[in-house]
Design a protein around this motif. Structure first.
Motif, PDB file in Angstrom:
ATOM      1  N   PHE A 118      -6.618  39.823  89.123  1.00 40.08           N
ATOM      2  CA  PHE A 118      -6.142  38.721  90.026  1.00 40.08           C
ATOM      3  C   PHE A 118      -4.656  38.872  90.135  1.00 40.08           C
ATOM      4  CE2 PHE A 118     -10.254  36.761  89.277  1.00 40.08           C
ATOM      5  CZ  PHE A 118     -10.584  36.574  90.278  1.00 40.08           C
ATOM      6  N   TYR A 119      -3.914  39.488  89.109  1.00 41.81           N
ATOM      7  CA  TYR A 119      -2.384  39.344  89.102  1.00 41.81           C
ATOM      8  C   TYR A 119      -1.747  40.849  89.208  1.00 41.81           C
ATOM      9  CZ  TYR A 119      -3.241  34.430  87.796  1.00 41.81           C
ATOM     10  OH  TYR A 119      -3.662  33.159  88.332  1.00 41.81           O
ATOM     11  N   ASN A 120      -0.670  40.896  89.797  1.00 40.86           N
ATOM     12  CA  ASN A 120       0.172  42.076  89.899  1.00 40.86           C
ATOM     13  C   ASN A 120       1.423  42.182  89.200  1.00 40.86           C
ATOM     14  OD1 ASN A 120      -2.134  43.633  91.464  1.00 40.86           O
ATOM     15  ND2 ASN A 120      -1.432  42.287  93.128  1.00 40.86           N
ATOM     16  N   GLU A 121       2.089  41.273  89.154  1.00 40.32           N
ATOM     17  CA  GLU A 121       3.288  41.073  88.680  1.00 40.32           C
ATOM     18  C   GLU A 121       3.335  40.355  87.241  1.00 40.32           C
ATOM     19  OE1 GLU A 121       6.354  39.034  91.259  1.00 40.32           O
ATOM     20  OE2 GLU A 121       5.315  40.179  93.168  1.00 40.32           O
ATOM     21  N   PHE A 122       3.821  41.183  86.379  1.00 43.71           N
ATOM     22  CA  PHE A 122       4.154  41.092  84.926  1.00 43.71           C
ATOM     23  C   PHE A 122       5.352  41.391  84.441  1.00 43.71           C
ATOM     24  CE2 PHE A 122      -0.437  42.182  85.984  1.00 43.71           C
ATOM     25  CZ  PHE A 122      -1.128  41.173  85.050  1.00 43.71           C
ATOM     26  N   ASN A 123       5.831  40.278  83.493  1.00 47.43           N
ATOM     27  CA  ASN A 123       7.173  40.518  82.758  1.00 47.43           C
ATOM     28  C   ASN A 123       6.810  40.799  81.420  1.00 47.43           C
ATOM     29  OD1 ASN A 123       9.078  40.377  84.966  1.00 47.43           O
ATOM     30  ND2 ASN A 123       8.240  38.143  85.108  1.00 47.43           N
ATOM     31  N   TYR A 124       7.722  41.206  80.580  1.00 48.80           N
ATOM     32  CA  TYR A 124       7.663  41.649  79.197  1.00 48.80           C
ATOM     33  C   TYR A 124       8.793  41.303  78.522  1.00 48.80           C
ATOM     34  CZ  TYR A 124       6.264  45.011  75.480  1.00 48.80           C
ATOM     35  OH  TYR A 124       6.143  45.309  74.116  1.00 48.80           O
ATOM     36  N   CYS A 125       8.784  41.024  77.401  1.00 50.78           N
ATOM     37  CA  CYS A 125       9.789  40.768  76.333  1.00 50.78           C
ATOM     38  C   CYS A 125       9.846  41.952  75.518  1.00 50.78           C
ATOM     39  CB  CYS A 125       9.619  39.376  75.592  1.00 50.78           C
ATOM     40  SG  CYS A 125      10.769  39.359  74.277  1.00 50.78           S
ATOM     41  N   PRO A 126      10.921  42.559  75.570  1.00 54.01           N
ATOM     42  CA  PRO A 126      10.849  43.891  74.762  1.00 54.01           C
ATOM     43  C   PRO A 126      11.232  43.413  73.002  1.00 54.01           C
ATOM     44  CG  PRO A 126      12.898  43.737  75.763  1.00 54.01           C
ATOM     45  CD  PRO A 126      11.898  42.673  76.284  1.00 54.01           C
ATOM     46  N   LEU A 127      11.719  42.197  72.798  1.00 52.79           N
ATOM     47  CA  LEU A 127      11.824  41.850  71.597  1.00 52.79           C
ATOM     48  C   LEU A 127      10.270  41.346  70.815  1.00 52.79           C
ATOM     49  CD1 LEU A 127      13.856  41.829  69.100  1.00 52.79           C
ATOM     50  CD2 LEU A 127      14.208  39.330  69.805  1.00 52.79           C
ATOM     51  N   CYS A 128       9.863  40.133  71.464  1.00 57.75           N
ATOM     52  CA  CYS A 128       8.585  39.848  70.984  1.00 57.75           C
ATOM     53  C   CYS A 128       7.443  40.748  71.313  1.00 57.75           C
ATOM     54  CB  CYS A 128       8.324  38.470  71.680  1.00 57.75           C
ATOM     55  SG  CYS A 128       9.767  37.157  70.985  1.00 57.75           S
ATOM     56  N   GLN A 129       7.409  41.364  72.415  1.00 57.85           N
ATOM     57  CA  GLN A 129       6.361  42.086  72.894  1.00 57.85           C
ATOM     58  C   GLN A 129       5.384  41.159  73.506  1.00 57.85           C
ATOM     59  OE1 GLN A 129       5.223  44.835  69.655  1.00 57.85           O
ATOM     60  NE2 GLN A 129       7.175  46.041  69.860  1.00 57.85           N
ATOM     61  N   LYS A 130       5.777  40.431  74.164  1.00 54.25           N
ATOM     62  CA  LYS A 130       4.809  39.194  74.895  1.00 54.25           C
ATOM     63  C   LYS A 130       4.851  39.678  76.299  1.00 54.25           C
ATOM     64  CE  LYS A 130       4.242  34.466  75.162  1.00 54.25           C
ATOM     65  NZ  LYS A 130       2.757  34.219  75.461  1.00 54.25           N
ATOM     66  N   LEU A 131       3.702  39.265  76.906  1.00 61.56           N
ATOM     67  CA  LEU A 131       3.580  39.574  78.298  1.00 61.56           C
ATOM     68  C   LEU A 131       3.602  38.288  79.076  1.00 61.56           C
ATOM     69  CD1 LEU A 131       3.464  42.311  79.756  1.00 61.56           C
ATOM     70  CD2 LEU A 131       0.998  42.371  79.890  1.00 61.56           C
ATOM     71  N   TYR A 132       4.183  38.246  80.245  1.00 61.95           N
ATOM     72  CA  TYR A 132       4.074  37.048  81.000  1.00 61.95           C
ATOM     73  C   TYR A 132       3.767  37.318  82.237  1.00 61.95           C
ATOM     74  CZ  TYR A 132       7.024  34.728  77.254  1.00 61.95           C
ATOM     75  OH  TYR A 132       7.468  34.323  76.199  1.00 61.95           O
ATOM     76  N   TRP A 133       2.872  36.505  83.124  1.00 63.27           N
ATOM     77  CA  TRP A 133       2.326  36.698  84.480  1.00 63.27           C
ATOM     78  C   TRP A 133       2.479  35.230  84.866  1.00 63.27           C
ATOM     79  CZ3 TRP A 133      -0.645  37.635  80.229  1.00 63.27           C
ATOM     80  CH2 TRP A 133      -1.871  36.608  80.159  1.00 63.27           C
ATOM     81  N   GLU A 134       2.472  35.201  86.127  1.00 62.44           N
ATOM     82  CA  GLU A 134       2.594  33.897  86.954  1.00 62.44           C
ATOM     83  C   GLU A 134       1.067  33.302  87.176  1.00 62.44           C
ATOM     84  OE1 GLU A 134       4.962  31.766  90.570  1.00 62.44           O
ATOM     85  OE2 GLU A 134       6.027  33.439  89.407  1.00 62.44           O
ATOM     86  N   GLY A 135       0.470  32.834  86.135  1.00 58.10           N
ATOM     87  CA  GLY A 135      -0.930  32.260  86.364  1.00 58.10           C
ATOM     88  C   GLY A 135      -0.983  30.955  86.609  1.00 58.10           C
ATOM     89  N   ASP A 136      -2.141  30.279  86.707  1.00 52.65           N
ATOM     90  CA  ASP A 136      -2.174  28.745  87.075  1.00 52.65           C
ATOM     91  C   ASP A 136      -1.366  27.911  86.352  1.00 52.65           C
ATOM     92  OD1 ASP A 136      -4.216  29.651  88.747  1.00 52.65           O
ATOM     93  OD2 ASP A 136      -5.826  29.283  87.604  1.00 52.65           O
ATOM     94  N   HIS A 137      -1.143  28.365  85.001  1.00 53.43           N
ATOM     95  CA  HIS A 137      -0.278  27.441  84.054  1.00 53.43           C
ATOM     96  C   HIS A 137       1.199  27.219  84.598  1.00 53.43           C
ATOM     97  CE1 HIS A 137       0.293  31.668  82.864  1.00 53.43           C
ATOM     98  NE2 HIS A 137       1.588  31.188  82.445  1.00 53.43           N
ATOM     99  N   ILE A 138       1.317  28.306  85.409  1.00 51.97           N
ATOM    100  CA  ILE A 138       2.918  28.172  86.071  1.00 51.97           C
ATOM    101  C   ILE A 138       2.922  26.777  87.126  1.00 51.97           C
ATOM    102  CG2 ILE A 138       4.578  29.106  87.549  1.00 51.97           C
ATOM    103  CD1 ILE A 138       4.503  30.235  84.695  1.00 51.97           C
TER     104      ILE A 138
END
Length: 150
Positions: A118-138
């Motif tokens: 369902f999502y195409n745009e993702f952002n990544y934290c190079p330090l934490c290695q956590k992936l973010y996307w603009e899901g329903d929680h936004i």
């Protein structure tokens, strides 16, 4: 761009400041004279009148905030410092590192199947290695922010 240095007790406020795009550093423990010198280029957000006296003597910019009222703290910061109220969501909420846009194909193994579809745009934290996307929680986050600043 303002960089903030916050007392450890202001983690909730710091999270919201990161959401609107500001760099935030948290002090671990009491703010000492050494911490003040080390971070004198930052804007200090504090709840301690004793620390306010130290910062005033050191000639460091600060804002003394009430304890334990996130809504009041956030509104004071926004109004007194003339901060933006647009959620940027470009900084990792865990560590404060700037997020980088990434190709979802490169992170396919880390993305839940439904999210990948369902999502195409993702952002990544190079330090934490956590992936973010603009899901329903936004949407919920934006609604909560609107309530906090109203």
């Amino acid at each position: 761009m303002i960089k903030f240095f916050l007392e450890e007790s202001l983690k909730g406020l710091g999270k919201w400041l990161r959401f609107i795009g500001f760099q935030v550093i948290f002090c671990k423990g009491k703010i000492t004279d050494q911490e003040i010198l080390k971070h004198k280029d930052c804007f200090f957000l504090i709840t301690s009148p004793e620390t306010a006296s130290k910062l005033e003597k050191a000639g460091v910019k600060f804002l003394l905030l009430p304890r334990e009222n996130l809504k009041t703290q956030l509104k004071l910061c926004i109004n007194r410092l003339n901060l933006t109220t647009d959620l940027q969501l470009n900084i990792c909420t865990l560590c404060g590192t700037e997020l980088i846009p990434v190709n979802k194909e490169d992170f396919k193994d880390l993305i839940p199947e439904k999210v990948y579809r369902f999502y195409n745009e993702f952002n990544y934290c190079p330090l934490c290695q956590k992936l973010y996307w603009e899901g329903d929680h936004i949407k919920r986050l934006k609604e909560k922010f609107k309530k906090l600043i109203s």
